[in-house]
Enzyme design. Structure first.
Site, PDB file in Angstrom:
ATOM      1  N   ASP A  67      25.148 -29.729 -72.533  1.00 21.63           N
ATOM      2  CA  ASP A  67      24.368 -28.573 -71.849  1.00 21.63           C
ATOM      3  C   ASP A  67      23.260 -28.463 -72.249  1.00 21.63           C
ATOM      4  O   ASP A  67      22.020 -27.886 -71.472  1.00 21.63           O
ATOM      5  CB  ASP A  67      25.353 -27.358 -71.746  1.00 21.63           C
ATOM      6  CG  ASP A  67      27.046 -27.477 -71.256  1.00 21.63           C
ATOM      7  OD1 ASP A  67      26.879 -28.120 -70.086  1.00 21.63           O
ATOM      8  OD2 ASP A  67      27.800 -27.174 -71.927  1.00 21.63           O
ATOM      9  N   GLU A 271      21.052 -22.279 -76.094  1.00 18.88           N
ATOM     10  CA  GLU A 271      19.660 -21.739 -76.757  1.00 18.88           C
ATOM     11  C   GLU A 271      19.839 -20.420 -77.000  1.00 18.88           C
ATOM     12  O   GLU A 271      20.065 -19.697 -76.028  1.00 18.88           O
ATOM     13  CB  GLU A 271      18.484 -22.029 -76.019  1.00 18.88           C
ATOM     14  CG  GLU A 271      17.297 -21.825 -76.698  1.00 18.88           C
ATOM     15  CD  GLU A 271      16.999 -22.828 -77.742  1.00 18.88           C
ATOM     16  OE1 GLU A 271      16.104 -22.436 -78.590  1.00 18.88           O
ATOM     17  OE2 GLU A 271      17.661 -23.875 -77.848  1.00 18.88           O
TER      18      GLU A 271
END
Length: 299
Positions: A67, A271
């Site tokens: 991802d 993130e």
């Protein structure tokens, strides 16, 4: 497949020695397909390779990784303002592959690669946080975010997506909810949240369906909150039927504003982003992605 235009594969460095992938690429090249391969080493490589893809004139940029890699490549693609940006292809090679899995991308590398090159390019949405950071799959906050960021790499390599659940069970002693206020179109909630999921896609954390009704081309983000009133039921409710569960709050909106009295962290496709104020908005039709005709994420 010899009539298909050239593609550029941006491959996460962790998969550079993937022998089945090398063989699949060789077979396609033998069929006359032109595939450029570039391997990422550090942050910013994906942006540079997307710039190179435009100079080469390729029609598809394939994100080969998990991802996080898909996020980097798609974020670079939506920065293109002049002309038509290449379409995004998906080659799932990460630990969990949540976005690719929920989109129905084949697990077999050869089939996924052919789809990434020859599949129909469909317009899909992305999302942006605080006018800066983007995500294509999901923003997650709370205990789930801490687990996905803390799970050891060796455990992920050995067990894949289930490693997140196992590590979560090992860290039950750290379960603490985040107090916050969330607003959206015709939506307002405040309280203690154990897990927050804001999805363009449906699943995160190694297969957990946090936003099971999300679509990637409806101009909306789906919200799901697991409240902190009953911690264990909230944690396991992603594995069971969630209908009429008082510990689950759902919403849908083109945007959400989140305020917390203390710093909280959201995980945006892997993130982390920390702060007390978050404005999350959908970017309708932000890019084109090559998807299977029966993709469950399309309306």
């Amino acid at each position: 497949m010899a009539n298909f235009p050239a593609s550029l594969l941006i491959l996460n460095g962790k998969s550079a020695d993937n022998q089945p992938l090398r063989e699949a690429i060789t077979l396609l090249r033998d069929e006359g397909i032109q595939i450029h391969v570039r391997v990422t080493w550090e942050k910013g490589d994906a942006q540079r390779y997307v710039d190179e893809a435009r100079r080469l004139g390729v029609e598809t940029v394939i994100a080969g990784g998990g991802d996080g890699t898909i996020n980097e490549v798609s974020t670079a693609l939506i920065q293109i303002r002049d002309g038509v940006a290449p379409a995004l292809g998906l080659l799932p090679l990460g630990t969990a592959n949540d976005f690719a899995t929920s989109a129905g991308i084949p697990e077999a590398l050869d089939k996924a690669l052919k789809l990434a090159i020859a599949g129909n390019a469909m317009e899909i949405d992305m999302a942006r946080v605080n006018d800066k950071t983007c995500f294509i799959n999901m923003a997650t906050g709370g205990f789930g975010t801490r687990i996905t960021t803390e799970t050891p790499e060796k455990l992920k390599a050995a067990l894949g997506g289930v490693s997140y659940l196992i590590h979560g069970l090992m860290r039950m002693d750290t379960l603490t909810p985040d107090r916050c206020e969330i607003r959206g179109e015709n939506f307002h909630w405040q309280g203690d949240a154990l897990v927050i999921g804001i999805g363009n896609g449906r699943q995160a954390g190694g297969g957990q369906q946090l936003c099971p009704t999300a679509l990637i081309n409806d101009g909306l983000l789906q919200l799901r909150i697991f409240t902190g009133e009953e911690l264990l039921p909230a944690l396991f409710s992603t594995l069971t039927q969630s209908d009429d569960n008082p510990n689950i709050i759902d919403g849908a909106s083109a945007w959400f504003d989140i305020h917390a009295p203390h710093e909280i962290t959201f995980n945006l496709d892997g993130e982390p982003l920390s702060g007390q104020e978050f404005h999350i908005e959908v970017l309708p039709g932000a890019l084109r992605c090559r998807l299977p005709p029966d993709c469950p994420l399309l309306r």
